[in-house]
Write an enzyme that holds these catalytic residues in place. Structure first.
Site, PDB file in Angstrom:
ATOM      1  N   ASP A  79       0.508  -0.712  -0.171  1.00  0.00           N
ATOM      2  CA  ASP A  79       0.099  -0.241   0.190  1.00  0.00           C
ATOM      3  C   ASP A  79       0.906   0.801   0.240  1.00  0.00           C
ATOM      4  O   ASP A  79       0.664   2.492  -0.331  1.00  0.00           O
ATOM      5  CB  ASP A  79      -1.053  -0.117   1.492  1.00  0.00           C
ATOM      6  CG  ASP A  79      -2.034  -1.136   1.597  1.00  0.00           C
ATOM      7  OD1 ASP A  79      -2.752  -1.614   0.233  1.00  0.00           O
ATOM      8  OD2 ASP A  79      -1.682  -2.100   2.390  1.00  0.00           O
TER       9      ASP A  79
ATOM     10  N   HIS B 204      -4.397  -3.434   6.546  1.00  0.00           N
ATOM     11  CA  HIS B 204      -4.749  -3.673   4.758  1.00  0.00           C
ATOM     12  C   HIS B 204      -5.517  -3.981   3.925  1.00  0.00           C
ATOM     13  O   HIS B 204      -6.294  -5.266   4.109  1.00  0.00           O
ATOM     14  CB  HIS B 204      -3.806  -5.144   4.527  1.00  0.00           C
ATOM     15  CG  HIS B 204      -3.481  -5.489   3.201  1.00  0.00           C
ATOM     16  ND1 HIS B 204      -3.236  -4.105   2.170  1.00  0.00           N
ATOM     17  CD2 HIS B 204      -4.078  -6.601   2.959  1.00  0.00           C
ATOM     18  CE1 HIS B 204      -2.945  -5.623   0.899  1.00  0.00           C
ATOM     19  NE2 HIS B 204      -3.572  -6.446   1.511  1.00  0.00           N
TER      20      HIS B 204
HETATM   21  P1  NAX Z   1      -2.524 -18.356  -3.951  1.00  0.00           P
HETATM   22  O1  NAX Z   1      -3.320 -18.463  -3.327  1.00  0.00           O
HETATM   23  O2  NAX Z   1      -2.133 -18.218  -5.722  1.00  0.00           O
HETATM   24  O3  NAX Z   1      -0.818 -18.884  -2.968  1.00  0.00           O
HETATM   25  C1  NAX Z   1      -1.792 -19.755  -1.674  1.00  0.00           C
HETATM   26  C2  NAX Z   1      -0.770 -20.447  -1.522  1.00  0.00           C
HETATM   27  O4  NAX Z   1      -1.012 -20.911  -0.098  1.00  0.00           O
HETATM   28  C3  NAX Z   1      -1.404 -21.673  -2.527  1.00  0.00           C
HETATM   29  O5  NAX Z   1      -0.255 -22.492  -2.917  1.00  0.00           O
HETATM   30  C4  NAX Z   1      -2.056 -22.525  -0.896  1.00  0.00           C
HETATM   31  O6  NAX Z   1      -1.924 -23.629  -1.453  1.00  0.00           O
HETATM   32  C5  NAX Z   1      -1.348 -22.393   0.607  1.00  0.00           C
HETATM   33  N1  NAX Z   1      -1.660 -22.114   1.002  1.00  0.00           N
HETATM   34  C6  NAX Z   1      -2.733 -22.421   1.845  1.00  0.00           C
HETATM   35  N2  NAX Z   1      -2.597 -22.169   2.929  1.00  0.00           N
HETATM   36  C7  NAX Z   1      -1.977 -22.732   3.311  1.00  0.00           C
HETATM   37  C8  NAX Z   1      -1.065 -23.674   4.859  1.00  0.00           C
HETATM   38  N3  NAX Z   1      -1.556 -24.063   5.995  1.00  0.00           N
HETATM   39  N4  NAX Z   1       0.258 -23.409   4.752  1.00  0.00           N
HETATM   40  C9  NAX Z   1       0.925 -23.528   3.702  1.00  0.00           C
HETATM   41  N5  NAX Z   1      -0.032 -22.498   2.324  1.00  0.00           N
HETATM   42  C10 NAX Z   1      -1.428 -22.566   2.582  1.00  0.00           C
HETATM   43  O7  NAX Z   1      -2.191 -16.452  -3.340  1.00  0.00           O
HETATM   44  P2  NAX Z   1      -1.711 -16.147  -3.663  1.00  0.00           P
HETATM   45  O8  NAX Z   1      -2.026 -14.689  -4.824  1.00  0.00           O
HETATM   46  O9  NAX Z   1      -0.023 -15.660  -3.792  1.00  0.00           O
HETATM   47  O10 NAX Z   1      -1.786 -15.125  -2.596  1.00  0.00           O
HETATM   48  C11 NAX Z   1      -1.094 -15.150  -1.045  1.00  0.00           C
HETATM   49  C12 NAX Z   1      -1.836 -14.111   0.336  1.00  0.00           C
HETATM   50  O11 NAX Z   1      -1.362 -13.701   0.013  1.00  0.00           O
HETATM   51  C13 NAX Z   1      -3.490 -13.968   0.185  1.00  0.00           C
HETATM   52  O12 NAX Z   1      -3.672 -14.472   1.277  1.00  0.00           O
HETATM   53  C14 NAX Z   1      -3.634 -12.939  -0.498  1.00  0.00           C
HETATM   54  O13 NAX Z   1      -4.725 -12.629  -0.151  1.00  0.00           O
HETATM   55  C15 NAX Z   1      -2.816 -12.070  -0.190  1.00  0.00           C
HETATM   56  N6  NAX Z   1      -1.741 -10.388  -0.667  1.00  0.00           N
HETATM   57  C16 NAX Z   1      -1.658 -10.028   0.567  1.00  0.00           C
HETATM   58  C17 NAX Z   1      -1.098  -8.703   0.469  1.00  0.00           C
HETATM   59  C18 NAX Z   1      -0.776  -7.700   0.941  1.00  0.00           C
HETATM   60  O14 NAX Z   1      -0.341  -6.274   0.486  1.00  0.00           O
HETATM   61  N7  NAX Z   1      -0.579  -7.971   2.205  1.00  0.00           N
HETATM   62  C19 NAX Z   1      -1.410  -8.084  -1.075  1.00  0.00           C
HETATM   63  C20 NAX Z   1      -1.171  -9.124  -2.403  1.00  0.00           C
HETATM   64  C21 NAX Z   1      -2.164 -10.512  -1.735  1.00  0.00           C
HETATM   65  O15 NAX Z   1      -3.259 -10.642  -2.119  1.00  0.00           O
END
Ligand code: NAX
Length: 328
Positions: free
Chosen positions: A159, A187
């Site tokens: 952000d 966030h």
């Molecule tokens: P993806 O869905 O592509 O990848 C997430 C991965 O996490 C998947 O491979 C899944 O298998 C894995 N996962 C789920 N549960 C798990 C666990 N218990 N242990 C280990 N791995 C696990 O999401 P992606 O685009 O990579 O985003 C990841 C996270 O970042 C999401 O929660 C998203 O909302 C968040 N974000 C946060 C941002 C921020 O600025 N704070 C911005 C970008 C993003 O939206």
């Protein structure tokens, strides 16, 4: 030669992971002299896909990458880690209520907090990117009683970077000459990007911009809703920029931020600026040598106060919800 740093990344097979791992292994987080050992956590069904990512990491022949381990048990994967980047989280699926989302993520972040508490290195730092990032960090922190609270932070650097980029777009001034922007709070769409203390080319940003209508009705909503705009355009949520911000945040935390500037990090409130103690709230912070301190004594006008309080109120609601669920 420097001691290698053990870095855990969760959700390593996801889209942020696909960018983040290569940046870390290439030296962007800790610089060109520090070897890294990656310890990657995924859920069982994603391990095969993660093996493919590891094959690609191998094929980059990164000189700094000493080893890569993968697994689905946080008690094994977090063993001895100096830095844990908690990226993996449960996304909201169709029909899921907010409470369901908090509960699903609560299960993940209670277990990961406990595992870090049990097996991470004494100097561990934990950065939470996975959403709802502030409250996930609160859950992990609350489940890791032996880890000092100041070792936890949630990511609002994306952000912060988005705010810099919007100010650059408006003024044409290079981002390197835009300083002291602050993201306050959660966030989420209630975050408050604040330019009242910012400097553009050495001058007060409000004088350079000289258009509070633009600040209120264009700048703030554009930064706060940038994530949705990216989903609309790309058909997928921000990944490379989220990975880049995750790198920036961890880099500055461990190696220090510029003295004539500050960064935004969501950290446990000590009551500064009247923000309830213990909330994971984004503040302006200065960092050095793995520690951070909240920038003090900024004058807060009524416009800022109302927005800082609104985003705090949302975080209090989230904290109340996870308290009721018994997660903290
Ligand atoms: P993806 O869905 O592509 O990848 C997430 C991965 O996490 C998947 O491979 C899944 O298998 C894995 N996962 C789920 N549960 C798990 C666990 N218990 N242990 C280990 N791995 C696990 O999401 P992606 O685009 O990579 O985003 C990841 C996270 O970042 C999401 O929660 C998203 O909302 C968040 N974000 C946060 C941002 C921020 O600025 N704070 C911005 C970008 C993003 O939206």
């Amino acid at each position: 030669s420097p001691t290698p740093v053990k870095i855990a990344v969760t959700g390593a097979a996801g889209q942020i992971g696909y960018s983040l791992l290569f940046r870390i292994a290439g030296g962007d987080l800790l610089g060109p002299d520090t070897p890294v050992q990656l310890q990657l956590l995924e859920i069982e069904p994603a391990l095969k896909s993660l093996e493919g990512v590891v094959m690609e990491l191998d094929d980059c022949a990164f000189p700094l990458l000493e080893s890569v381990e993968i697994g689905s048990d946080p008690n094994v994967v977090f063993e001895g880690v100096n830095l844990a980047l908690l990226v993996g989280a449960r996304p909201r699926s169709a029909g899921m209520e907010r409470g369901d989302l908090l509960e699903a993520n609560g299960a993940i972040f209670t277990a990961q907090g406990k595992a870090l508490n049990a097996v991470a290195a004494d100097d561990v730092r934990i950065g939470v990117t996975g959403n709802p990032a502030n409250t996930n960090a609160l859950i992990a922190m609350s489940n890791a009683p032996d880890i000092p609270r100041d070792r936890f932070s949630a990511l609002t650097r994306l952000d912060h970077n988005r705010a810099l980029s919007q100010l650059h777009g408006r003024t044409g001034v290079p981002v390197a000459d835009i300083r002291k922007v602050t993201i306050w709070g959660n966030h989420s769409a209630t975050q408050y990007p604040d330019i009242f203390h910012a400097e553009i080319d050495g001058r007060p940003a409000v004088d350079v911009i000289d258009d509070l209508e633009w600040v209120e009705n264009t700048f703030i909503p554009t930064v706060a809703k940038r994530g949705s705009a990216i989903i609309d355009a790309r058909g997928a949520s921000s990944a490379a920029s989220a990975a880049s911000a995750t790198i920036d945040a961890a880099h500055d935390w461990l190696l220090g931020s510029q003295t004539d500037d500050w960064v935004s990090m969501a950290v446990a409130s000590d009551g500064s600026y009247g923000i309830p103690e213990g909330l994971i709230y984004s503040f302006p912070v200065r960092t050095s040598d793995g520690s951070w301190s909240i920038v003090q004594d900024l004058e807060i006008n009524d416009f800022s106060r109302a927005r800082m309080d609104a985003t705090a109120a949302e975080l209090v609601e989230e904290r109340d919800a996870v308290t009721k669920l018994g997660l903290i």
